[in-house]
Design a protein around this motif. Structure first.
Motif, mmCIF file in Angstrom:
data_model
loop_
_atom_site.group_PDB
_atom_site.id
_atom_site.type_symbol
_atom_site.label_atom_id
_atom_site.label_comp_id
_atom_site.label_asym_id
_atom_site.label_seq_id
_atom_site.Cartn_x
_atom_site.Cartn_y
_atom_site.Cartn_z
ATOM 1 N N THR A 48 0.850 -1.189 0.000
ATOM 2 C CA THR A 48 0.000 0.000 0.000
ATOM 3 C C THR A 48 0.886 1.240 0.000
ATOM 4 O O THR A 48 2.068 1.181 0.345
ATOM 5 C CB THR A 48 -0.929 0.057 1.231
ATOM 6 O OG1 THR A 48 -0.120 0.033 2.419
ATOM 7 C CG2 THR A 48 -1.908 -1.099 1.239
ATOM 8 N N GLY A 49 0.295 2.358 -0.377
ATOM 9 C CA GLY A 49 1.042 3.604 -0.363
ATOM 10 C C GLY A 49 0.124 4.802 -0.410
ATOM 11 O O GLY A 49 -1.076 4.674 -0.689
ATOM 12 N N PHE A 50 0.690 5.957 -0.120
ATOM 13 C CA PHE A 50 -0.061 7.217 -0.185
ATOM 14 C C PHE A 50 0.848 8.281 -0.774
ATOM 15 O O PHE A 50 2.038 8.351 -0.453
ATOM 16 C CB PHE A 50 -0.536 7.643 1.204
ATOM 17 C CG PHE A 50 -1.222 8.984 1.214
ATOM 18 C CD1 PHE A 50 -2.487 9.128 0.659
ATOM 19 C CD2 PHE A 50 -0.595 10.096 1.743
ATOM 20 C CE1 PHE A 50 -3.127 10.363 0.649
ATOM 21 C CE2 PHE A 50 -1.223 11.342 1.749
ATOM 22 C CZ PHE A 50 -2.492 11.466 1.200
ATOM 23 N N SER A 51 0.282 9.093 -1.649
ATOM 24 C CA SER A 51 1.065 10.165 -2.269
ATOM 25 C C SER A 51 0.253 11.444 -2.336
ATOM 26 O O SER A 51 -0.964 11.411 -2.524
ATOM 27 C CB SER A 51 1.496 9.764 -3.688
ATOM 28 O OG SER A 51 2.164 10.834 -4.332
ATOM 29 N N LYS A 52 0.950 12.566 -2.181
ATOM 30 C CA LYS A 52 0.357 13.876 -2.422
ATOM 31 C C LYS A 52 1.179 14.571 -3.500
ATOM 32 O O LYS A 52 2.408 14.447 -3.536
ATOM 33 C CB LYS A 52 0.353 14.747 -1.151
ATOM 34 C CG LYS A 52 -0.588 14.251 -0.071
ATOM 35 C CD LYS A 52 -0.690 15.209 1.087
ATOM 36 C CE LYS A 52 -1.653 16.345 0.821
ATOM 37 N NZ LYS A 52 -3.058 15.960 0.860
ATOM 38 N N LEU A 53 0.476 15.266 -4.376
ATOM 39 C CA LEU A 53 1.128 16.029 -5.431
ATOM 40 C C LEU A 53 0.641 17.474 -5.345
ATOM 41 O O LEU A 53 -0.566 17.720 -5.353
ATOM 42 C CB LEU A 53 0.813 15.420 -6.797
ATOM 43 C CG LEU A 53 1.562 15.988 -8.014
ATOM 44 C CD1 LEU A 53 1.657 14.937 -9.119
ATOM 45 C CD2 LEU A 53 0.903 17.253 -8.570
ATOM 46 N N TYR A 54 1.585 18.403 -5.229
ATOM 47 C CA TYR A 54 1.276 19.830 -5.170
ATOM 48 C C TYR A 54 1.817 20.473 -6.446
ATOM 49 O O TYR A 54 3.029 20.450 -6.685
ATOM 50 C CB TYR A 54 1.950 20.495 -3.974
ATOM 51 C CG TYR A 54 1.696 19.838 -2.633
ATOM 52 C CD1 TYR A 54 0.774 20.366 -1.738
ATOM 53 C CD2 TYR A 54 2.410 18.696 -2.244
ATOM 54 C CE1 TYR A 54 0.552 19.778 -0.492
ATOM 55 C CE2 TYR A 54 2.202 18.105 -1.013
ATOM 56 C CZ TYR A 54 1.270 18.653 -0.132
ATOM 57 O OH TYR A 54 1.060 18.060 1.089
ATOM 58 N N LEU A 55 0.936 21.044 -7.246
ATOM 59 C CA LEU A 55 1.359 21.679 -8.489
ATOM 60 C C LEU A 55 1.044 23.170 -8.422
ATOM 61 O O LEU A 55 -0.116 23.567 -8.306
ATOM 62 C CB LEU A 55 0.649 21.039 -9.682
ATOM 63 C CG LEU A 55 1.075 21.543 -11.064
ATOM 64 C CD1 LEU A 55 2.550 21.259 -11.326
ATOM 65 C CD2 LEU A 55 0.227 20.908 -12.159
ATOM 66 N N ASP A 56 2.092 23.991 -8.475
ATOM 67 C CA ASP A 56 1.952 25.446 -8.430
ATOM 68 C C ASP A 56 2.253 25.995 -9.824
ATOM 69 O O ASP A 56 3.403 25.972 -10.273
ATOM 70 C CB ASP A 56 2.921 26.036 -7.405
ATOM 71 C CG ASP A 56 2.706 27.530 -7.173
ATOM 72 O OD1 ASP A 56 2.352 28.239 -8.137
ATOM 73 O OD2 ASP A 56 2.927 27.992 -6.047
#
Length: 203
Positions: free
Chosen positions: A44-52
């Motif tokens: 399992t895994g978790f990711s966050k992506l922040y695009l500015d």
């Protein structure tokens, strides 16, 4: 009727507020069944992506555990033909994210990319989107918003990917508040209409 109009206006402004944002945040919850075809993995895994899109930065964080195989690469694929399904080529840098932990079954990751640099992108993705890094950035954002971009963690157990998930937009706190207010007003209007109808039936 005026309350219903106001509720709809609030909901519309919530969507418009997100569209006007320059920083977008996306979540992904990775697992084997999300692969195409599904993979029987306990990973399992978790990711966050922040695009500015003003600063032209993309921060990707990830954590993963319980993989069967050892990690060989990780990147974001985009855009698939349909939302939340299918496979497609890699959009981000090759062969893997800079600094992503390889040769492990568990780990964490946090890196910020400059989306105005060609090195951030797969050359084929750049070519397909105007031949510039910012063209690639714009196409990548469109894929993210359409839920046609997925993060994949590849291992030597399944070379095509052991766990993955499509990124999903995280609404801003203000957007949630406006949406809740809009739904509340809509509910109030409906309750009022029901009550009015009931009085008419009894008179």
């Amino acid at each position: 009727m005026r309350a219903l109009t106001l509720a709809l206006a609030l909901a519309a402004s919530a969507v418009a507020g997100q569209a006007a944002a320059t920083t977008y945040v996306f979540n992904a919850f990775l697992n084997g069944p999300n692969e195409f075809p599904p993979v029987a993995s306990p990973g399992t895994g978790f990711s966050k992506l922040y695009l500015d899109t003003d600063a032209h930065t993309m921060r990707i964080t990830a954590s993963f555990e319980d993989l069967i195989g050892l990690t060989t690469a990780s990147h974001v694929h985009a855009p698939t033909t349909d939302p939340n399904t299918g496979t497609v080529g890699v959009a981000t840098e090759l062969p893997s994210f800079t600094g992503f932990p390889l040769g492990v079954t568990a780990g964490t990751y946090d890196h910020t990319f400059d989306t105005s640099l060609l090195a951030t992108w797969n050359p084929a993705f750049v070519t397909a989107n105007g031949g510039t890094a910012l063209g690639a950035e714009a196409a990548f954002l469109a894929a993210l918003l359409a839920e046609k971009a997925y993060i994949n963690i590849h291992t030597d157990f399944v070379r095509s990917g052991e766990i993955r998930d499509f990124y999903e937009l995280v609404p801003e706190p203000g957007t949630w508040a406006l949406m809740i207010a809009g739904f509340g007003l809509t509910g109030a209007v409906l309750r009022r209409r029901v009550a009015t109808s009931a009085r008419k039936l009894t008179t």
